[in-house]
Design an enzyme around this catalytic site. Structure first.
Site, PDB file in Angstrom:
ATOM      1  CE1 TYR A  49      -3.550  -2.399  -0.159  1.00 39.25           C
ATOM      2  CE2 TYR A  49      -3.891  -2.179   2.210  1.00 39.25           C
ATOM      3  CZ  TYR A  49      -4.255  -2.731   1.000  1.00 39.25           C
ATOM      4  OH  TYR A  49      -5.315  -3.605   0.937  1.00 39.25           O
ATOM      5  CG  ASN A 155      -8.891 -10.397  -3.229  1.00 37.62           C
ATOM      6  OD1 ASN A 155      -9.965  -9.819  -3.287  1.00 37.62           O
ATOM      7  ND2 ASN A 155      -7.793  -9.800  -2.790  1.00 37.62           N
ATOM      8  CB  SER A 206     -14.165  -2.196  -2.856  1.00 33.83           C
ATOM      9  OG  SER A 206     -14.444  -1.200  -3.811  1.00 33.83           O
ATOM     10  N   GLY A 262     -10.165   8.671   5.296  1.00 29.62           N
ATOM     11  CA  GLY A 262      -9.414   9.401   6.297  1.00 29.62           C
ATOM     12  C   GLY A 262     -10.209  10.555   6.880  1.00 29.62           C
TER      13      GLY A 262
END
Length: 296
Positions: A49, A155, A206, A262
């Site tokens: 990330y 996933n 998501s 955030g």
């Protein structure tokens, strides 16, 4: 040695965009404290990330208040190796679930996060070249050396999950999956059925479709937005993201949505959606809008 059960919070704090928020360490600490005050104690990371920067930024913030470490569960992921234009040896994006890479990535994450032990380590994406015995050997070494307490995947299909689980002495504790009205694959491919079977709550990424639900103009998104607004009005609220989180959390495998914001107000609104309960017809109305047709 038998591992103690891992309890994750009902919502997960997602830090995949941390580098783009351009916060000081003190500001990031304030964000962490806000999450903790709301009962969001599980922090989700991955080594890649922010081009390998987000774990370090989080670690610097945590270093300002080390005692907070005892109040949280730190999750991170490994197994994706992006190509680097500056590094000829990394010329193509690829996956790597080898023993060596898992050990190396976990040790790097420990240093970046400035912690002694990772609560939960996930294989980020299914690797077609994954040798399940190698992964099991890496997991066992990390566990026995006290560097990682629990393991899971991200996933993975049901068969990929089953393959890896067959080689492990301890259970995989989660499968991090994309779950939202905009992405229904996990409802139909057996992934969520498997989670319910093993009483293994998935972490849901998501849920808001990357924000497309708020402004997208495809027929599907327009239909969904209309239905979500109708249901929000029925519950006396204005924020359709709360309806989406309630829809995801209604699934019987008890998904734990990852909040990727955030902004303190958006985080608070997401957590407040715990008070929202959809009835069965409202839930299916959203599914119908997503599919573009009735289930009948």
């Amino acid at each position: 040695m038998s591992p103690k059960a891992l309890t994750l919070s009902p919502f997960i704090a997602g830090f995949w965009r941390l580098a783009s928020w351009q916060q000081t360490a003190q500001q990031t600490l304030g964000l962490i404290e806000h999450y903790l005050e709301l009962g969001v104690t599980s922090m989700d990371h991955a080594d890649i990330y922010g081009e390998y920067q987000c774990e370090t930024l989080f670690g610097k913030a945590l270093n300002l208040a080390p005692s907070l470490r005892e109040q949280m569960q730190i999750v991170t992921k490994c197994g994706i190796k992006p190509a680097f234009a500056s590094t000829p040896a990394r010329y193509v994006n690829h996956y790597d679930a080898s023993y060596e890479h898992i050990i190396h990535s976990a040790e790097n994450s420990l240093k970046a996060l400035n912690i002694d032990c990772i609560d939960l380590l996930l294989i980020h994406r299914p690797d077609p070249l994954m040798n399940a015995d190698e992964v099991a050997r890496a997991f066992e070494q990390l566990y026995q050396t006290g560097k990682v307490k629990h393991f899971g995947v991200s996933n993975f299909s049901p068969s990929q999950f089953e393959l890896l689980q067959s080689r492990l002495d301890q259970p995989l504790v989660t499968n991090q999956l994309e779950i939202s009205p905009m992405q229904l694959a996990s409802l139909n491919d057996g992934s969520l059925d498997q989670c319910q079977q093993y009483r293994c709550s998935p972490m849901a990424w998501s849920c808001l479709g990357g924000g497309d639900i708020f402004s997208g103009n495809s027929d599907k998104l327009v239909r969904l937005r209309h239905t979500l607004n109708e249901i929000a009005t029925q519950h006396g609220i204005k924020d359709i993201s709360q309806v989406i989180y309630a829809w995801v959390r209604a699934l019987p495998c008890q998904p734990k949505p990852i909040i990727g914001s955030g902004q303190l107000d958006r985080i608070s609104a997401a957590v407040a959606s715990q008070q929202l309960q959809l009835d069965r017809q409202q839930w299916f109305s959203i599914l119908q809008a997503a599919n573009g047709h009735s289930v009948a």
